[in-house]
Design a protein around this motif. Sequence first.
Motif, PDB file in Angstrom:
ATOM      1  N   ALA A 157       0.375  -0.688   0.771  1.00  0.00           N
ATOM      2  CA  ALA A 157      -0.084   0.030   0.389  1.00  0.00           C
ATOM      3  C   ALA A 157       1.028   1.237  -0.064  1.00  0.00           C
ATOM      4  CB  ALA A 157      -1.025   0.001   0.632  1.00  0.00           C
ATOM      5  N   CYS A 158       1.788   1.035  -0.457  1.00  0.00           N
ATOM      6  CA  CYS A 158       2.821   2.248  -0.730  1.00  0.00           C
ATOM      7  C   CYS A 158       2.609   2.660  -1.584  1.00  0.00           C
ATOM      8  CB  CYS A 158       4.619   2.109  -1.775  1.00  0.00           C
ATOM      9  SG  CYS A 158       4.242   1.138  -2.554  1.00  0.00           S
ATOM     10  N   LYS A 159       1.579   2.791  -2.665  1.00  0.00           N
ATOM     11  CA  LYS A 159       1.261   3.779  -3.033  1.00  0.00           C
ATOM     12  C   LYS A 159       2.060   4.603  -4.234  1.00  0.00           C
ATOM     13  CE  LYS A 159      -2.597   6.620  -0.285  1.00  0.00           C
ATOM     14  NZ  LYS A 159      -3.563   6.235  -1.604  1.00  0.00           N
ATOM     15  N   GLY A 160       2.954   3.840  -4.711  1.00  0.00           N
ATOM     16  CA  GLY A 160       3.939   3.448  -5.412  1.00  0.00           C
ATOM     17  C   GLY A 160       3.370   3.468  -6.830  1.00  0.00           C
ATOM     18  N   CYS A 161       2.442   2.911  -7.304  1.00  0.00           N
ATOM     19  CA  CYS A 161       2.112   2.627  -8.259  1.00  0.00           C
ATOM     20  C   CYS A 161       0.736   3.649  -9.105  1.00  0.00           C
ATOM     21  CB  CYS A 161       0.631   1.430  -8.695  1.00  0.00           C
ATOM     22  SG  CYS A 161      -0.193   0.857  -7.442  1.00  0.00           S
ATOM     23  N   LYS A 162       0.854   4.985  -8.109  1.00  0.00           N
ATOM     24  CA  LYS A 162      -0.193   5.934  -7.958  1.00  0.00           C
ATOM     25  C   LYS A 162       0.179   7.408  -8.591  1.00  0.00           C
ATOM     26  CE  LYS A 162      -3.180   9.534  -5.671  1.00  0.00           C
ATOM     27  NZ  LYS A 162      -5.080   9.312  -6.385  1.00  0.00           N
ATOM     28  N   SER A 168      -5.644   1.834  -3.104  1.00  0.00           N
ATOM     29  CA  SER A 168      -6.995   1.617  -2.928  1.00  0.00           C
ATOM     30  C   SER A 168      -7.686   1.013  -3.276  1.00  0.00           C
ATOM     31  CB  SER A 168      -7.515   2.666  -3.409  1.00  0.00           C
ATOM     32  OG  SER A 168      -7.370   4.363  -3.069  1.00  0.00           O
ATOM     33  N   TYR A 169      -7.395   0.201  -4.537  1.00  0.00           N
ATOM     34  CA  TYR A 169      -8.192  -1.592  -4.308  1.00  0.00           C
ATOM     35  C   TYR A 169      -8.590  -1.935  -3.077  1.00  0.00           C
ATOM     36  CZ  TYR A 169      -7.744   0.954  -9.132  1.00  0.00           C
ATOM     37  OH  TYR A 169      -7.277   1.716 -10.111  1.00  0.00           O
ATOM     38  N   LYS A 170      -6.852  -2.061  -2.538  1.00  0.00           N
ATOM     39  CA  LYS A 170      -6.202  -3.522  -1.828  1.00  0.00           C
ATOM     40  C   LYS A 170      -7.612  -3.013  -0.698  1.00  0.00           C
ATOM     41  CE  LYS A 170      -3.040  -5.474   1.234  1.00  0.00           C
ATOM     42  NZ  LYS A 170      -1.592  -5.323   2.130  1.00  0.00           N
TER      43      LYS A 170
END
Length: 988
Positions: free
Chosen positions: A646-651, A662-664
Motif C-alpha cells: 500500500a505504498c501508493k507508488g503505482c498511483k 485503494s483497491y486493496k
Amino acid sequence: MATQHTRGRGAADLRDGQTWSVTAHRVDTAALERDLRREVDGEVRFDAGSQGAYATDSSNYRQVPIGVVLPRTVEDGVRAVRVCREHGAPVLSRGGGTSLAGQGTNAAVVLDWSKYCHALISCDPERRTCVVEPGIVLDRLNAELSRHSLRFGPAPSTHSHCTLGGMIGNNSCGASAQAFGKTVDNVRRLEILTYDGLRCWVGPLSEQELTSVIERGGERGELHRRLREVRDRYRERIRAGYPDIPRRVSGYNLDSLALEDGMDVAALLVGSEGTLATVLHAELDLVPTMPHKALVVIGYPDVAAAADAATELRAHCDPLMLEAVGGELAHFIREEGMFPGSLRLLPRGSSWLYAQFGGQTREEADEQVRRLLSGIGKSEQDDDVAISDDPAREKRMLHAREAGLGATANPPDMPESWSGWEDSAVPPERLGDYLRDLLALFAEFGYERPALYGHFGHGCVHVRIPFRLKTEPGVLAFRRFLRRAADLVVSYGGSLSGEHGDGQARGELLVRMFGGDLVRAFGEVKDLFDPSDRMNPGKVVRPRRLDSDLRLGPDYRPRTDATFLGYPDDGGSFHQGVLRCVGIGNCRSSSGGVMCPSYRATGEEEHSTRGRARLLFEMLQGHADSPISDGWRSTAVHDALDLCLACKGCKSDCPTGVDMASYKAEFLAQHYRHRLRPVAHYSLGWLPALAQVAGLAPRAVNAALHTPGLGELAKRAAGVAPERDAPRFARWDFQHQWRRRGSAPPRPGDPNAVVLWPDTFTNHFDPRIGRAAVAVLEHAGFSVAVPEQPVCCGLTWVSTGQLGVAARVLRRTMRVLRPWIEAGTPVVGLEPSCTAVFRSDSRELLPHDEDAARLREQFHTLAELLTERSPGGWRPPELGADAVVQTHCHQHAVLGFDADRQAMRRAGIDADVLDSGCCGLAGDFGFQRGHYDVSMACAEHALLPALRRTDPGTLVLADGFSCRTQIAHGSDRRARHLAEVLAAEVHR
C-alpha cells in the motif's frame, strides 16, 4: 455470419472435469501437473491465482492458461517442454508479458523465464557479442555490459522490464532502432528447442555451409533441407511480396531464407512470437555506448506536417532517433497532469519532431544538431526550435514522447482507448499522406481525436483508438475498421505491424498484406517446426479471429457491487478503476521510482501491480470461464494483495494511474465484511485508539512490550512479526506537552495562524518532532495552534480495509477542524502518510464532503508551508551539511518532494535524495506476522546498502515514521525528521 466470441475453459472447470480441450486435443491436466512437478526443478502452478495473473498480456485479448511454469534453469525449461509434448499440451514462452497483439496470452502452459533464467552467460568485448538466457531484462543486460562500454542496440519503451526472449519473439524495435535496427538486425545466433525435441544452435549459413549441414543429416539437417525447399519454391514471391521498408515486422521473416548467399534461420525465428520454437539462449551483437547526446525538438502545425518534415530531416542527418509527438497526445498528457515540465520545454508548435544525436564528445553531438538546423534553414534561436545537450533536461523533454501509451490508455475526456492498430508502418517518405488518409478513416468510423505519435524517422506510427469493445455493433465496427486499415497501409506499400507483431490482432489480416501464396508459405514453415501446432497456437498462422477471445466483448458482464470508496476519477466505479491497468508492465521494473516493491522482492507476476489488477479483473467475473469464482471472498486475490505494501507508488509511477493501495483497502473491506479479521487488523489497525489508552500509563505498557517472554507473547497475540521491536510510547504525548506550554493559541482567521496536525506517530512516539516543528514555524513567523482533542486521519483503518471506521474517524476530525477550515487556515502535517490521507484518500472516503474538499487545499507539508506561505519569506539559518534522504512513498506518490528540496537548499543542506523505492516497513505492513522477509528484502533492494555506503558524519533524513523505524531496525543509523534538523539550527 454472426461474430463468434470463443473462450478457453477456466480453472473452475479444471477442478470439476480435470481435462482441457484445446483445438482437437484434450489434456489430462491433473496428470500434466503431476508430471511437471516431478520432472521440473522449478515452480509449477495450476492454481486460480496464477491462471488469472497470466490470462492476458497488454492486448485486447484474454485466454486462461492451463498452468504456469517458472523454470529455475534453461534445462528445466527443456524438461517442461518435453513433459508438455508427452501430454499434447500447447506451450507459450513468455517474457515481460507486454505484447500488444495478443501473442502473450493463450490456453497453454505458460513458460515464464523472467524470474530465474536471466543470466548474462558470456561477453566478448572484442567481437562485441554476448550470450544471454531468455529471461534477462534489457536494462539489466545493458547495466552489466556498461563496464565494457557496450549495449544492445534496440531499446523499446518497456526497456526497464522487457526481456530479451520477448524482444526476440516480437522483433522489438524502439526509438533507437533508427540507428541500430530491429532486434532481428542484432541477433547473431539462437539456441532453440522445437516442440518435438530438436535442440540446436541456428544462425546464418552460406549456401556452401547450408549444403554441409544438410549432408550431415539428422534432425537439424532435415529441418534445413526442408526450409531450403520452401525457400526455393517461394523465392520469387518472397522477393516480390516483402515491402522494402525499415519497419516491416509482420509475418515470418521468410526473406532471411532467401539471402544472396544462403539463409539465416535465427533471423527467421526472430519475430515468430513463439509459434515455431522455444529460444533457450541467444548470441547478440552489441554496439558501443554513446557517452554524450544532444537533442533538438522542432515544432510543426500538425502531425502530418511533422511526418512530411521527417523525410527532409533525415536527408541532413543520421540521428540516433527521430520521434514524433502529435498535438492530441500533448493534450492528453496535459489533461492528465503527466510530466507538465516536459510540455513546458517544448517549442512553439502543435506537433513536434525529436531528433537525438550521439557522440564520443559533447562537441561531436552538438555539431550534428547545428548541421541539421543549418541544413533545414533553422536556428536554435527560432521559437519553434528547442535544443539541449544536458542529460537531465533531455530526459525531461523526452518524457512527453515516452508517456504515449500511458496518456492514451485512459484519457480523461475521451472513451476508453485500445490497441489493435497501434503500430502500422509505411515508407517514411509517404508517412504524411498515409496519416492524412488514416485520420480520414478514423473520422469515417467515428473514432474521434486519435493521439498519433511514434517513430516517424522509420515511418512507424503509434495510436490507441476508442474502439467500442463492449457492444456487438462496436466489435463488428472494430473488425471492419481493421480490414479497411489493413488495405490502406498495404496500398502505401507498408506493413500491418512496424513494431508489436501480429499475434491475434493481425494474424488473419496477413493475407491482405502478403497474399495467399506467402501465407501458405508461413503455414509450411510452421508445419516444419511445429507439425502438431502446439507452439502458441492460433497466432500468426491459422490464427484465431481478431474479434474472438476479447478481454471485454459484448458478453462481458462484471459484477457491480456497492463499494466503500468513491472512485471519483473513475466515475464512481471500482471496475473502471481496475480497467486502468492495460498491462504496460512498468511495475515489473527492478530499479528507479517506487513501484512495485513487492514485485522487486519476489519476482512474482501476481505480486506486481499488473498481476494484482489482472486478478481483480478476474474476480469481478465478467466472463463465465474466470478462474476466480468466489468473488470478494477469493483467497487467491487475498493472497496476491496480502504482499501489497500500500505504498501508493503505482498511483504516481504507473503510466495509467492504477491505485492498488485503494483497491486493496476496498478488497479487504469487502472480503472481511461481517467476518472476523486477522488479529493484526485490530492491534495495528486500531493503533490510534490503543495509543490513547497506552498514553495513560506509557511506562507500564513499554515495560510489558519489551520484557523478555511477555513481549513475545504480546506480539504473538497481536499478530506482529516476532523479529520486530515494538516502538516505545513517549512518556508525555505531544498534545499533553502542548497543553502544558500554556501559551494562548491564535484564533481562526488570524493572518499568520497555522494548525499543526498532531498525527498519531508524532503525538505518541516522537513528540520531539512536534516540538521541533513548532520552533521552526514560529521562527518563520507563524502563530501555531494544535488541536487539543484526540484527532486522527484514519490512516491505519484505511490500510487494513476498515473503511467504514476510517470514514467515521475522518468525519469527526472534520468537525474538530471546522472553525479552521472555514477560516481557510493552513494545516501542516509532519507525517507524510497522514498528510496524504487528507490530500488524497479523503477524496475517496468522503467524495461529497465539502469540508474534506476544502481541507485538501489547506493541508500542507512543513516544507511547502515554509517555502510557499511563510509570512515574511522564510530564511533559515545556514546549516552547511551533507545528508542522504529517504523519501516516504506517499510523499513521492501524492505530495511531491520539490518543496523539500528547495527547503534543504535554502538551509544549506547538500541532499542526496535516494532513488531507493519503498523502505519496506510501509505502516503496518512490515509489522504484520508473515511479512518480515519481504519487508526486509524491500529495504535491502537499495535503501540499506546505500546507508552502509554513507559516511557516518552524513545526516540521514526521513520524514516518515515507518522509514525511520525501518532504518533503525536494519542499520546502525538514526534517521531524523527535517523539522528536527532545521530546529537544531533555529535554537543555536
